[in-house]
Design a protein around this motif. Sequence first.
Motif, PDB file in Angstrom:
ATOM      1  N   GLY A 201       0.800  -1.218   0.000  1.00 26.71           N
ATOM      2  CA  GLY A 201       0.000   0.000   0.000  1.00 26.71           C
ATOM      3  C   GLY A 201       0.829   1.262   0.000  1.00 26.71           C
ATOM      4  N   ALA A 202       2.113   1.150  -0.290  1.00 25.02           N
ATOM      5  CA  ALA A 202       3.005   2.317  -0.216  1.00 25.02           C
ATOM      6  C   ALA A 202       3.589   2.616  -1.589  1.00 25.02           C
ATOM      7  CB  ALA A 202       4.123   2.057   0.788  1.00 25.02           C
ATOM      8  N   HIS A 203       4.041   3.858  -1.754  1.00 15.89           N
ATOM      9  CA  HIS A 203       4.668   4.278  -3.011  1.00 15.89           C
ATOM     10  C   HIS A 203       6.193   4.176  -2.950  1.00 15.89           C
ATOM     11  CE1 HIS A 203       0.858   5.651  -4.649  1.00 15.89           C
ATOM     12  NE2 HIS A 203       0.635   6.321  -3.526  1.00 15.89           N
ATOM     13  N   LYS A 204       6.711   4.051  -1.771  1.00 15.69           N
ATOM     14  CA  LYS A 204       8.162   3.913  -1.629  1.00 15.69           C
ATOM     15  C   LYS A 204       8.464   3.092  -0.380  1.00 15.69           C
ATOM     16  CE  LYS A 204       8.734   8.324   0.804  1.00 15.69           C
ATOM     17  NZ  LYS A 204       9.456   9.622   0.789  1.00 15.69           N
ATOM     18  N   GLY A 205       9.693   2.635  -0.273  1.00 12.16           N
ATOM     19  CA  GLY A 205      10.073   1.812   0.870  1.00 12.16           C
ATOM     20  C   GLY A 205      11.578   1.718   0.995  1.00 12.16           C
ATOM     21  N   ARG A 206      11.998   1.140   2.083  1.00  9.70           N
ATOM     22  CA  ARG A 206      13.428   1.020   2.360  1.00  9.70           C
ATOM     23  C   ARG A 206      13.713  -0.381   2.890  1.00  9.70           C
ATOM     24  NH1 ARG A 206      17.220   4.956   3.630  1.00  9.70           N
ATOM     25  NH2 ARG A 206      15.509   6.487   3.737  1.00  9.70           N
ATOM     26  N   ILE A 207      14.771  -0.993   2.337  1.00  9.69           N
ATOM     27  CA  ILE A 207      15.252  -2.302   2.820  1.00  9.69           C
ATOM     28  C   ILE A 207      16.685  -2.101   3.303  1.00  9.69           C
ATOM     29  CG2 ILE A 207      15.787  -4.682   2.228  1.00  9.69           C
ATOM     30  CD1 ILE A 207      13.625  -4.520   0.067  1.00  9.69           C
ATOM     31  N   THR A 208      16.934  -2.477   4.544  1.00 10.63           N
ATOM     32  CA  THR A 208      18.267  -2.309   5.140  1.00 10.63           C
ATOM     33  C   THR A 208      18.886  -3.689   5.377  1.00 10.63           C
ATOM     34  OG1 THR A 208      17.553  -0.283   6.254  1.00 10.63           O
ATOM     35  CG2 THR A 208      19.569  -1.330   7.059  1.00 10.63           C
ATOM     36  N   ILE A 209      20.119  -3.841   4.913  1.00  9.67           N
ATOM     37  CA  ILE A 209      20.847  -5.101   5.098  1.00  9.67           C
ATOM     38  C   ILE A 209      22.120  -4.813   5.882  1.00  9.67           C
ATOM     39  CG2 ILE A 209      22.005  -7.039   3.961  1.00  9.67           C
ATOM     40  CD1 ILE A 209      20.186  -6.518   1.532  1.00  9.67           C
ATOM     41  N   THR A 210      22.276  -5.513   7.004  1.00  6.50           N
ATOM     42  CA  THR A 210      23.452  -5.323   7.859  1.00  6.50           C
ATOM     43  C   THR A 210      24.121  -6.677   8.086  1.00  6.50           C
ATOM     44  OG1 THR A 210      22.347  -3.498   9.004  1.00  6.50           O
ATOM     45  CG2 THR A 210      24.288  -4.434  10.067  1.00  6.50           C
ATOM     46  N   LEU A 211      25.427  -6.708   7.910  1.00  2.00           N
ATOM     47  CA  LEU A 211      26.212  -7.910   8.224  1.00  2.00           C
ATOM     48  C   LEU A 211      27.449  -7.465   8.977  1.00  2.00           C
ATOM     49  CD1 LEU A 211      26.712 -10.958   8.025  1.00  2.00           C
ATOM     50  CD2 LEU A 211      27.857 -10.559   5.836  1.00  2.00           C
ATOM     51  N   LYS A 212      27.505  -7.809  10.276  1.00  3.31           N
ATOM     52  CA  LYS A 212      28.585  -7.350  11.134  1.00  3.31           C
ATOM     53  C   LYS A 212      29.122  -8.508  11.972  1.00  3.31           C
ATOM     54  CE  LYS A 212      28.558  -2.861  10.290  1.00  3.31           C
ATOM     55  NZ  LYS A 212      29.749  -2.136   9.830  1.00  3.31           N
ATOM     56  N   ARG A 213      30.354  -8.336  12.432  1.00  4.78           N
ATOM     57  CA  ARG A 213      30.950  -9.306  13.359  1.00  4.78           C
ATOM     58  C   ARG A 213      30.767  -8.798  14.785  1.00  4.78           C
ATOM     59  NH1 ARG A 213      34.692 -13.108  12.229  1.00  4.78           N
ATOM     60  NH2 ARG A 213      35.219 -12.082  10.262  1.00  4.78           N
ATOM     61  N   SER A 214      30.261  -9.649  15.640  1.00  3.93           N
ATOM     62  CA  SER A 214      30.061  -9.262  17.036  1.00  3.93           C
ATOM     63  C   SER A 214      31.343  -9.490  17.839  1.00  3.93           C
ATOM     64  CB  SER A 214      28.908 -10.061  17.648  1.00  3.93           C
ATOM     65  OG  SER A 214      29.195 -11.449  17.624  1.00  3.93           O
ATOM     66  N   GLN A 215      31.351  -9.070  19.091  1.00  4.62           N
ATOM     67  CA  GLN A 215      32.545  -9.190  19.921  1.00  4.62           C
ATOM     68  C   GLN A 215      32.934 -10.637  20.185  1.00  4.62           C
ATOM     69  OE1 GLN A 215      31.839  -6.851  23.439  1.00  4.62           O
ATOM     70  NE2 GLN A 215      32.243  -4.902  22.413  1.00  4.62           N
ATOM     71  N   ASN A 216      31.960 -11.556  20.172  1.00  7.86           N
ATOM     72  CA  ASN A 216      32.272 -12.967  20.418  1.00  7.86           C
ATOM     73  C   ASN A 216      32.729 -13.700  19.152  1.00  7.86           C
ATOM     74  OD1 ASN A 216      29.933 -13.222  18.958  1.00  7.86           O
ATOM     75  ND2 ASN A 216      28.722 -14.130  20.605  1.00  7.86           N
ATOM     76  N   GLY A 217      32.885 -12.963  18.034  1.00  8.90           N
ATOM     77  CA  GLY A 217      33.368 -13.573  16.800  1.00  8.90           C
ATOM     78  C   GLY A 217      32.277 -14.065  15.876  1.00  8.90           C
ATOM     79  N   ASN A 218      31.035 -14.117  16.356  1.00  6.21           N
ATOM     80  CA  ASN A 218      29.917 -14.536  15.502  1.00  6.21           C
ATOM     81  C   ASN A 218      29.543 -13.435  14.513  1.00  6.21           C
ATOM     82  OD1 ASN A 218      29.801 -16.980  16.801  1.00  6.21           O
ATOM     83  ND2 ASN A 218      28.072 -16.434  18.107  1.00  6.21           N
ATOM     84  N   LEU A 219      28.812 -13.828  13.474  1.00  5.02           N
ATOM     85  CA  LEU A 219      28.332 -12.876  12.476  1.00  5.02           C
ATOM     86  C   LEU A 219      26.841 -12.655  12.674  1.00  5.02           C
ATOM     87  CD1 LEU A 219      30.198 -14.047   9.248  1.00  5.02           C
ATOM     88  CD2 LEU A 219      30.901 -12.365  10.943  1.00  5.02           C
TER      89      LEU A 219
END
Length: 292
Positions: A201-219
Amino acid sequence: KNQNQQLHRQAELQKSKVARANLIRNISLGGTLLFLIIIILLYYSYRLKQKTNRLLNLQKSEIDHKNTILHKLILEKEWLLKEVHHRVKNNLQMVMSLLKAQSFYLKDNAAIVAIEESHHRIHAMSLIHKKLYQLDNVISINMLIYVEELVEYFKETFHSTKEIQFDLDVDPIELDTTQAVSLGLILNEAITNSLKNAFLGAHKGRITITLKRSQNGNLNLIIRDDGAGSHEDLIVNDFKSLGIKLIKGLSEDLGAKLQILNDNGLVISIEFTPNEKMSEAYSQNKENHIFN
């Protein structure tokens, strides 16, 4: 008497001269002998150094020869792997072409949509193999480059009158092929789901993709849209859509913790441990050429 004393002095003087001559002769002989010993030691030292140098040169030559052979084997292995990935990519593209051709003969809208979704999934896998044969590293994928190309593909192929913006915050993390394929398919399903359902139902939108490493080494991978969110029960096991079920199964393959929630849109969050030892070992072997 004076004559006897004079003869005695002459005899003593002569004896002293003889003793001095003997001393000088002994010193000369000793010096000559010492000089000869030094010459002999220097000669043997020189010969030993020559022999040692010959052995070292021989060993270096053998090591260089082994390095050359191993380097050629590594290059041949890389070439074969690249050829395999190239052929897999070509085969996947052929399947994509066949699916696209098949869709022209279909009249059932549901079947056409299913083929389009299969086309996107195959492209996500094909892109992995494409990057593997294009780059020097044939066993891992730089996820920043991969995500950027995958997003560009969706921008070019997803036809919509809506203005959809992609925001990327992805670290240049290297993943092995198995994990990269699973993560690529998860991204494909999440992006497809958002493009199809989030902005009805919208004319515009936003998709955000984040890929980061956490302090414990996991992604941590987070795909977020600012659309309508999900109307399904947000318990993962209760989702009925094929896309979410695929994300759940792929997350299990990664040994990942999966969360799906409504937060001003749908948020899909995945946390998993990367398999990076293989890539690190490859890089070290590449630099050292096995032998130093």
